[in-house]
Design a protein around this motif. Structure first.
Motif, PDB file in Angstrom:
ATOM      1  N   GLN A  22      37.938  15.222 -11.328  1.00  0.00           N
ATOM      2  CA  GLN A  22      39.048  14.247 -11.283  1.00  0.00           C
ATOM      3  C   GLN A  22      38.646  12.944 -10.600  1.00  0.00           C
ATOM      4  O   GLN A  22      39.314  12.448  -9.697  1.00  0.00           O
ATOM      5  N   ALA A  23      37.534  12.408 -11.057  1.00  0.00           N
ATOM      6  CA  ALA A  23      37.004  11.178 -10.456  1.00  0.00           C
ATOM      7  C   ALA A  23      37.894   9.982 -10.774  1.00  0.00           C
ATOM      8  O   ALA A  23      38.528   9.928 -11.826  1.00  0.00           O
ATOM      9  N   ASP A  24      37.949   9.047  -9.840  1.00  0.00           N
ATOM     10  CA  ASP A  24      38.674   7.791 -10.070  1.00  0.00           C
ATOM     11  C   ASP A  24      37.823   6.836 -10.899  1.00  0.00           C
ATOM     12  O   ASP A  24      38.335   6.028 -11.659  1.00  0.00           O
ATOM     13  N   ILE A  25      36.517   6.925 -10.692  1.00  0.00           N
ATOM     14  CA  ILE A  25      35.604   6.041 -11.407  1.00  0.00           C
ATOM     15  C   ILE A  25      34.555   6.879 -12.111  1.00  0.00           C
ATOM     16  O   ILE A  25      33.984   7.800 -11.526  1.00  0.00           O
ATOM     17  N   GLU A  26      34.359   6.530 -13.370  1.00  0.00           N
ATOM     18  CA  GLU A  26      33.311   7.200 -14.136  1.00  0.00           C
ATOM     19  C   GLU A  26      32.574   6.106 -14.888  1.00  0.00           C
ATOM     20  O   GLU A  26      33.186   5.344 -15.647  1.00  0.00           O
ATOM     21  N   ILE A  27      31.303   5.985 -14.652  1.00  0.00           N
ATOM     22  CA  ILE A  27      30.581   4.879 -15.269  1.00  0.00           C
ATOM     23  C   ILE A  27      29.135   5.270 -15.590  1.00  0.00           C
ATOM     24  O   ILE A  27      28.525   6.046 -14.867  1.00  0.00           O
ATOM     25  N   GLU A  28      28.677   4.728 -16.701  1.00  0.00           N
ATOM     26  CA  GLU A  28      27.306   5.024 -17.105  1.00  0.00           C
ATOM     27  C   GLU A  28      26.457   3.766 -17.043  1.00  0.00           C
ATOM     28  O   GLU A  28      26.949   2.658 -17.275  1.00  0.00           O
ATOM     29  N   GLY A  29      25.211   3.962 -16.724  1.00  0.00           N
ATOM     30  CA  GLY A  29      24.264   2.853 -16.697  1.00  0.00           C
ATOM     31  C   GLY A  29      23.015   3.230 -17.478  1.00  0.00           C
ATOM     32  O   GLY A  29      22.651   4.396 -17.555  1.00  0.00           O
TER      33      GLY A  29
END
Ligand code: ZN
Length: 148
Positions: A26-33
């Motif tokens: 339940q992450a607030d931020i999910e981001i890929e690089g």
């Protein structure tokens, strides 16, 4: 053992046994690089509560520098305020780019300084910055959401 060997050891250690690997539920931020120059990939998940990084994990694959940098970053930002993390980002970016800068948070004894040698290899700077850039982008996106 000189300082360069020690730095190399820190990077290899985090590459082989990364800290905070996985996905925050339940992450607030999910981001890929992605760093196409080297083939590095990273996925960050963060939990932010009351302006503090409560939890952060990463998953990814790529070179030792990119993965070790992600591992060390998660250790250093966990439990910190978003404002502090932004300052830390600036200092880390200055350091790996070899720019003169006053360092308040990173000193010679800090494990993060293991990446200062990267500044001699411009193609490696992208590897070292991958997780940091993703983290900054994710945080900024999240902050904008709340401003609306
Ligand atoms: Zn790389």
């Amino acid at each position: 053992m000189d300082l360069d060997d020690l730095y190399q050891e820190i990077i290899l250690e985090h590459y082989k046994q990364p800290k905070n690997q996985g996905v925050v539920p339940q992450a607030d931020i999910e981001i890929e690089g992605r760093n196409p120059f080297c083939g590095d990939e990273i996925k960050l998940t963060l939990k932010i509560d009351d302006g503090v990084i409560k939890d952060v994990k990463f998953a990814g694959s790529g070179c030792a520098i990119s993965q070790a940098s992600a591992s060390l970053m998660t250790e250093h930002i966990k439990g910190k305020k978003v404002s502090e993390v932004k300052e830390l980002f600036q200092e880390f970016a200055h350091m790996v780019r070899g720019e003169e800068h006053e360092h308040h948070h990173i000193d010679e004894m800090d494990e993060l300084s293991a990446f200062h040698g990267v500044s001699a290899y411009p193609t490696r700077v992208k590897c070292a910055m991958l997780a940091w850039n993703a983290m900054k982008e994710g945080i900024e996106r999240e902050l904008q959401k709340h401003e609306k």
